[in-house]
Design an enzyme around this catalytic site. Sequence first.
Site, PDB file in Angstrom:
ATOM      1  N   ALA A  30     -37.827 -33.584 -33.300  1.00 60.99           N
ATOM      2  CA  ALA A  30     -38.166 -34.969 -32.976  1.00 60.99           C
ATOM      3  C   ALA A  30     -39.647 -35.275 -33.156  1.00 60.99           C
ATOM      4  CB  ALA A  30     -37.744 -35.281 -31.544  1.00 60.99           C
ATOM      5  N   ARG A  70     -50.392 -34.063 -38.189  1.00 65.12           N
ATOM      6  CA  ARG A  70     -51.368 -33.313 -38.985  1.00 65.12           C
ATOM      7  C   ARG A  70     -50.931 -33.066 -40.425  1.00 65.12           C
ATOM      8  NH1 ARG A  70     -52.373 -28.228 -35.562  1.00 65.12           N
ATOM      9  NH2 ARG A  70     -50.559 -28.923 -34.375  1.00 65.12           N
ATOM     10  N   LYS A  79     -42.112 -34.462 -40.637  1.00 69.41           N
ATOM     11  CA  LYS A  79     -42.501 -33.051 -40.791  1.00 69.41           C
ATOM     12  C   LYS A  79     -41.342 -32.155 -41.226  1.00 69.41           C
ATOM     13  CE  LYS A  79     -43.950 -30.317 -37.222  1.00 69.41           C
ATOM     14  NZ  LYS A  79     -44.966 -29.639 -36.393  1.00 69.41           N
TER      15      LYS A  79
HETATM   16  C1  UD1 Z   1     -44.339 -24.685 -27.745  1.00 73.60           C
HETATM   17  C2  UD1 Z   1     -44.157 -23.827 -26.503  1.00 73.60           C
HETATM   18  C3  UD1 Z   1     -45.166 -22.686 -26.520  1.00 73.60           C
HETATM   19  C4  UD1 Z   1     -45.013 -21.882 -27.799  1.00 73.60           C
HETATM   20  C5  UD1 Z   1     -45.130 -22.785 -29.021  1.00 73.60           C
HETATM   21  C6  UD1 Z   1     -44.829 -22.042 -30.262  1.00 73.60           C
HETATM   22  C7  UD1 Z   1     -43.401 -25.382 -24.787  1.00 73.60           C
HETATM   23  C8  UD1 Z   1     -43.782 -26.148 -23.595  1.00 73.60           C
HETATM   24  N1  UD1 Z   1     -44.358 -24.649 -25.346  1.00 73.60           N
HETATM   25  O1  UD1 Z   1     -45.615 -25.268 -27.646  1.00 73.60           O
HETATM   26  O2  UD1 Z   1     -44.976 -21.837 -25.403  1.00 73.60           O
HETATM   27  O3  UD1 Z   1     -46.007 -20.872 -27.846  1.00 73.60           O
HETATM   28  O4  UD1 Z   1     -44.198 -23.878 -28.900  1.00 73.60           O
HETATM   29  O5  UD1 Z   1     -45.083 -22.844 -31.382  1.00 73.60           O
HETATM   30  O6  UD1 Z   1     -42.260 -25.411 -25.200  1.00 73.60           O
HETATM   31  N2  UD1 Z   1     -40.338 -31.351 -29.823  1.00 73.60           N
HETATM   32  C9  UD1 Z   1     -39.344 -32.274 -29.718  1.00 73.60           C
HETATM   33  N3  UD1 Z   1     -39.359 -33.132 -28.680  1.00 73.60           N
HETATM   34  C10 UD1 Z   1     -40.328 -33.114 -27.731  1.00 73.60           C
HETATM   35  C11 UD1 Z   1     -41.356 -32.164 -27.856  1.00 73.60           C
HETATM   36  C12 UD1 Z   1     -41.332 -31.275 -28.909  1.00 73.60           C
HETATM   37  O7  UD1 Z   1     -38.445 -32.334 -30.535  1.00 73.60           O
HETATM   38  O8  UD1 Z   1     -40.269 -33.933 -26.818  1.00 73.60           O
HETATM   39  C13 UD1 Z   1     -40.343 -30.412 -30.954  1.00 73.60           C
HETATM   40  C14 UD1 Z   1     -41.536 -30.679 -31.847  1.00 73.60           C
HETATM   41  O9  UD1 Z   1     -41.169 -31.496 -32.925  1.00 73.60           O
HETATM   42  C15 UD1 Z   1     -41.931 -29.298 -32.329  1.00 73.60           C
HETATM   43  C16 UD1 Z   1     -41.385 -28.357 -31.266  1.00 73.60           C
HETATM   44  O10 UD1 Z   1     -40.499 -29.109 -30.486  1.00 73.60           O
HETATM   45  O11 UD1 Z   1     -41.310 -28.982 -33.535  1.00 73.60           O
HETATM   46  C17 UD1 Z   1     -42.475 -27.739 -30.427  1.00 73.60           C
HETATM   47  O12 UD1 Z   1     -43.155 -28.747 -29.731  1.00 73.60           O
HETATM   48  P1  UD1 Z   1     -44.710 -28.719 -29.489  1.00 73.60           P
HETATM   49  O13 UD1 Z   1     -45.073 -29.861 -28.655  1.00 73.60           O
HETATM   50  O14 UD1 Z   1     -45.420 -28.537 -30.767  1.00 73.60           O
HETATM   51  O15 UD1 Z   1     -44.868 -27.409 -28.614  1.00 73.60           O
HETATM   52  P2  UD1 Z   1     -46.128 -26.505 -28.553  1.00 73.60           P
HETATM   53  O16 UD1 Z   1     -47.196 -27.205 -27.803  1.00 73.60           O
HETATM   54  O17 UD1 Z   1     -46.473 -26.007 -29.891  1.00 73.60           O
END
Ligand code: UD1
Length: 459
Positions: free
Chosen positions: A13, A18, A25
């Site tokens: 989602a 970036r 993406k």
């Molecule tokens: C997350 C993990 C972190 C891990 C890292 C690895 C959590 C809280 N943290 O952090 O421990 O080391 O991934 O890359 O899970 N997404 C959704 N909906 C949302 C939020 C995110 O679909 O509401 C998807 C994003 O598109 C993304 C993925 O989930 O592809 C990860 O989300 P992101 O916010 O990037 O998590 P990180 O901060 O990287």
Amino acid sequence: MSGSTLHSIILAAGKGTRMNSNLPKVLQPLAGQPLLGHVLDVAKSLGAEIHVVVGHGAQQVQDTFPDSKINWVMQTEQNGTGHAVQVAIPNIENDQDMIVVLYGDVPLIKASTLQGLISQAETCGLAILTVEANDPSGYGRIVRDANAFAERIVEHKDANSQELAIKEINSGILAGRAGLLRECLAKLKNNNAQGEYYLTDVVELANQQGTQVAAVSAETETEVAGVNDKLQLSQVEAAYRQRRAEELLHQGATLADPSRVDVRGNVTVGKDVFIDINVVLKGNIKLDDNVVIGPNCVIIESQVEQDAIIKANSILEYAHVGPRATVGPFARLRPEAFLGSDVRVGNFVEVKKSVLAKGAKVNHLTYIGDAQIGANVNVGAGTVTCNYDGVNKHKTVIKEDSFIGSGTMLVAPVEIGKASTIAAGSVITKDTPAEELTIARVKQKTVPGWKRPEKKDKI
Ligand code: UD1
Ligand code: CA
């Protein structure tokens, strides 16, 4: 537990700011296929039912995978990874089912790694995939208990200095029993540095209700690498290329340079196949023993039989090349080109939907379309099968042992009789008899005393 279903929830989602791109993406291409497509392939290979959480560019993402049996889940606001799984989990009713959480932007994850993770989750109830990171900054850190089970995951932004020193990071990928995940997800709070519902908090919550959480380490960081920008995309592309090239090397192929072969499909090679530089292989491809692929060739959905040689800069698409045949340089075999054994197709020759029988030669600057060419036929340079009348396609048949002189136009439908000879420069509009010479061109004449026009004097 046998009888339960495996589900995969794929998070996709996020916006991917970036990337600096108009494309969502998870639709950015890796080896010619959207990132999400790679993750779907892995989930399918596990036999999982697939739930994809979409938000940014949801319509475009869904439209890209129209035929797949995917359960699309809309996450209108992105309130964190835990929230994303919360919106998907009501679609999974049976508490005994197993769920594996994957990410649309983590494309290199291997099925075998996931199988190991799932089997741990079957024993423990919950298992997370971790990796030892060179540089752990930005990632969630794994806090293990005295028995090496995962106690909790601390996000970088919430970690103290001691926790920041931990090198083992959370890949984000986890597997767990649906009932347990449902229970823990219901308890998530967003009282953290980012004000989000963290999926990672299920580890601590599971511990609180007495579940020991397995932490399984991935072999390499590459396998769990996420893609956030074009630099990371190019790194993942290089890693993918290397992985696929290594598969060819393991099968016994010799590669002039493994970093300059792009495998974008399923390629099977026999013994002693040689592949030169800058070759792209797409779709299902079979290269039999001793096949040589020259530099800069693109081969799509084709089979090349043993001892055949594809010379530099040739393009094969849905084609079949028989044993000992040679193709190119600069040849183009289009769909349904079928070359028998010992056929030669040379430079600047295009072949479409045609069969060339054993030993036929078409060596230079020629178009062969909708044709059937018999054994040992020789087609001279600059010959064209005129197969299209603007509406319909027509067939050209050239019987065995014939010789077609250079610059011949074969106006289809037409049949050239067995062992006949067609004079160079002929325009053949009617069938020709076997074993005779046919000439169909204006007779040569000379105009005596003819003068070239002269230029007027310049002022
Ligand atoms: C997350 C993990 C972190 C891990 C890292 C690895 C959590 C809280 N943290 O952090 O421990 O080391 O991934 O890359 O899970 N997404 C959704 N909906 C949302 C939020 C995110 O679909 O509401 C998807 C994003 O598109 C993304 C993925 O989930 O592809 C990860 O989300 P992101 O916010 O990037 O998590 P990180 O901060 O990287
Ligand atoms: Ca991320």
